[in-house]
Scaffold this motif. Structure first.
Motif, mmCIF file in Angstrom:
data_model
loop_
_atom_site.group_PDB
_atom_site.id
_atom_site.type_symbol
_atom_site.label_atom_id
_atom_site.label_comp_id
_atom_site.label_asym_id
_atom_site.label_seq_id
_atom_site.Cartn_x
_atom_site.Cartn_y
_atom_site.Cartn_z
ATOM 1 N N ALA A 227 0.618 -1.285 -0.001
ATOM 2 C CA ALA A 227 -0.030 0.118 -0.111
ATOM 3 C C ALA A 227 0.668 1.240 0.189
ATOM 4 C CB ALA A 227 -0.853 0.006 1.306
ATOM 5 N N ASP A 228 1.824 1.148 0.796
ATOM 6 C CA ASP A 228 2.999 2.475 0.840
ATOM 7 C C ASP A 228 3.520 2.722 -0.510
ATOM 8 O OD1 ASP A 228 2.231 2.892 3.432
ATOM 9 O OD2 ASP A 228 4.293 1.702 3.851
ATOM 10 N N VAL A 229 3.740 1.619 -1.329
ATOM 11 C CA VAL A 229 4.317 1.712 -2.757
ATOM 12 C C VAL A 229 3.476 2.568 -3.482
ATOM 13 C CG1 VAL A 229 5.324 0.598 -4.823
ATOM 14 C CG2 VAL A 229 6.181 -0.177 -2.545
ATOM 15 N N LEU A 230 2.073 1.675 -3.483
ATOM 16 C CA LEU A 230 1.244 2.554 -4.190
ATOM 17 C C LEU A 230 0.828 3.909 -4.164
ATOM 18 C CD1 LEU A 230 -1.358 -0.278 -4.676
ATOM 19 C CD2 LEU A 230 0.369 0.362 -6.499
ATOM 20 N N ARG A 231 0.880 4.322 -2.758
ATOM 21 C CA ARG A 231 0.394 5.468 -2.304
ATOM 22 C C ARG A 231 1.588 6.506 -2.843
ATOM 23 N NH1 ARG A 231 -1.786 3.656 2.641
ATOM 24 N NH2 ARG A 231 0.172 3.581 3.447
ATOM 25 N N SER A 232 2.753 6.159 -2.831
ATOM 26 C CA SER A 232 4.058 7.075 -3.021
ATOM 27 C C SER A 232 4.101 7.290 -4.510
ATOM 28 C CB SER A 232 5.278 6.458 -2.466
ATOM 29 O OG SER A 232 5.437 5.314 -3.046
ATOM 30 N N ASN A 233 3.498 6.239 -5.519
ATOM 31 C CA ASN A 233 3.685 6.618 -6.833
ATOM 32 C C ASN A 233 3.098 7.882 -7.458
ATOM 33 O OD1 ASN A 233 2.756 6.252 -9.652
ATOM 34 N ND2 ASN A 233 4.324 4.529 -9.512
ATOM 35 N N PRO A 234 3.543 8.958 -7.908
ATOM 36 C CA PRO A 234 2.986 10.016 -8.346
ATOM 37 C C PRO A 234 2.158 9.935 -9.376
ATOM 38 C CG PRO A 234 5.172 9.791 -9.374
ATOM 39 C CD PRO A 234 5.169 8.535 -8.215
ATOM 40 N N ASP A 235 1.943 8.851 -10.352
ATOM 41 C CA ASP A 235 1.130 8.782 -11.150
ATOM 42 C C ASP A 235 -0.192 8.060 -10.596
ATOM 43 O OD1 ASP A 235 2.204 9.513 -13.784
ATOM 44 O OD2 ASP A 235 3.404 7.706 -13.439
ATOM 45 N N VAL A 236 -0.284 7.294 -9.674
ATOM 46 C CA VAL A 236 -1.466 6.863 -8.917
ATOM 47 C C VAL A 236 -1.862 7.830 -8.038
ATOM 48 C CG1 VAL A 236 -2.123 5.240 -6.980
ATOM 49 C CG2 VAL A 236 -0.551 4.408 -8.760
ATOM 50 N N ALA A 237 -0.886 8.761 -7.381
ATOM 51 C CA ALA A 237 -1.450 9.881 -6.823
ATOM 52 C C ALA A 237 -2.391 10.876 -7.411
ATOM 53 C CB ALA A 237 -0.377 10.460 -6.130
#
Length: 263
Positions: A227-237
């Motif tokens: 979850a941390d990796v996905l949250r920190s991805n700028p495109d996902v954000a």
């Protein structure tokens, strides 16, 4: 070994429309995994391929393998998948509106022959969902949207599943109810050890409780990780983490991945 494993599955409707292409995901024992994506990305189709509910919609898994607890389940009928421990809460709640909450729970307990055990399960559901206990004598059709979602989850838990699959549990709910529903989902996972596969557009809420997640678009998995990796991805954000009060789902629906997602 993962409790649930999808290996390179392909799903087609009417043997023509390819809805899911080469999807591979895993849900660990006692894990809480989010499957994120916009409308039409293939999220619900993935869940139906696991629960066996594709056939009524003229869909089928044409390629790949789905295993549960190390056993292939593609040839197993949906009721037997429930007996194995897989339960699916469909989008839109779909409670029995003419029945009370207690009667809805009883209707889901046909696999249990011990009446005392059924009664104990109902008491446990009313403890987990106090709002349902307060509305126990009301017809389910007159419950609020949040109460109906609670009832749909409680009804699924009456089967004592090992894997709970939830399709858009936040859909149409006020933000404070979304928080309450997601707190309950996290408690079910942590307290009872039930693995959860959570399909959501509301990525902000989902990633607050999930251990890991996958991002699906146009029937393909584009990204997976904690979850941390996905949250920190700028495109996902940029595309998905606008917050459940600010996100523009029309823009999300028409979002197209950037090149760095392929890096």
């Amino acid at each position: 070994m993962a409790l649930l494993s999808l290996n390179n599955i392909e799903v087609a409707y009417d043997q023509v429309f390819l809805a899911v292409r080469g999807v591979s995901i895993e849900v660990p024992e006692r894990g809480l995994v989010a499957l994120l994506g916009a409308n039409g990305a293939g999220k619900s189709t993935v869940l139906k391929s696991i629960s066996g509910l594709l056939k009524p919609e003229r869909g089928a898994v044409n390629r790949g393998e789905i295993t549960f607890d190390g056993r292939s389940i593609l040839a197993i009928d949906p009721p037997d998948r429930v007996r194995l421990g897989i339960v699916h809460v469909l989008e839109g709640r779909r409670v029995f509106g003419h029945l009370t909450p207690r009667e809805n729970l009883i209707a889901a307990a046909t696999m249990h022959r011990d009446r005392g055990h059924v009664s104990a399960l109902i008491d446990r559901m009313f403890q987990t969902f106090p709002r349902l206990a307060e509305r126990a004598k009301a017809k389910a059709g007159y419950l609020s949207g949040g109460e109906q979602q609670m009832l749909a989850i409680a009804r699924a838990l009456m089967t004592e599943p090992r894997l709970l699959m939830l399709d858009e549990p936040s859909l149409g709910l006020a933000p404070f109810l979304v928080d309450e529903i997601f707190d309950i989902i996290r408690a079910i996972n942590e307290r009872d050890g039930v693995a959860v596969l959570l399909v959501e557009q509301n990525a902000t809420a989902a990633l607050e409780i999930a251990h890991s997640g996958y991002l699906i678009e146009n029937g393909r998995i584009l990204m997976g990780g904690t979850a941390d990796v996905l949250r920190s991805n700028p495109d996902v954000a940029d595309a998905y983490l606008g917050g459940h009060q600010k996100v523009d789902y029309h823009a999300v629906k028409h979002y197209r991945r950037r090149k760095r997602w392929l890096a």
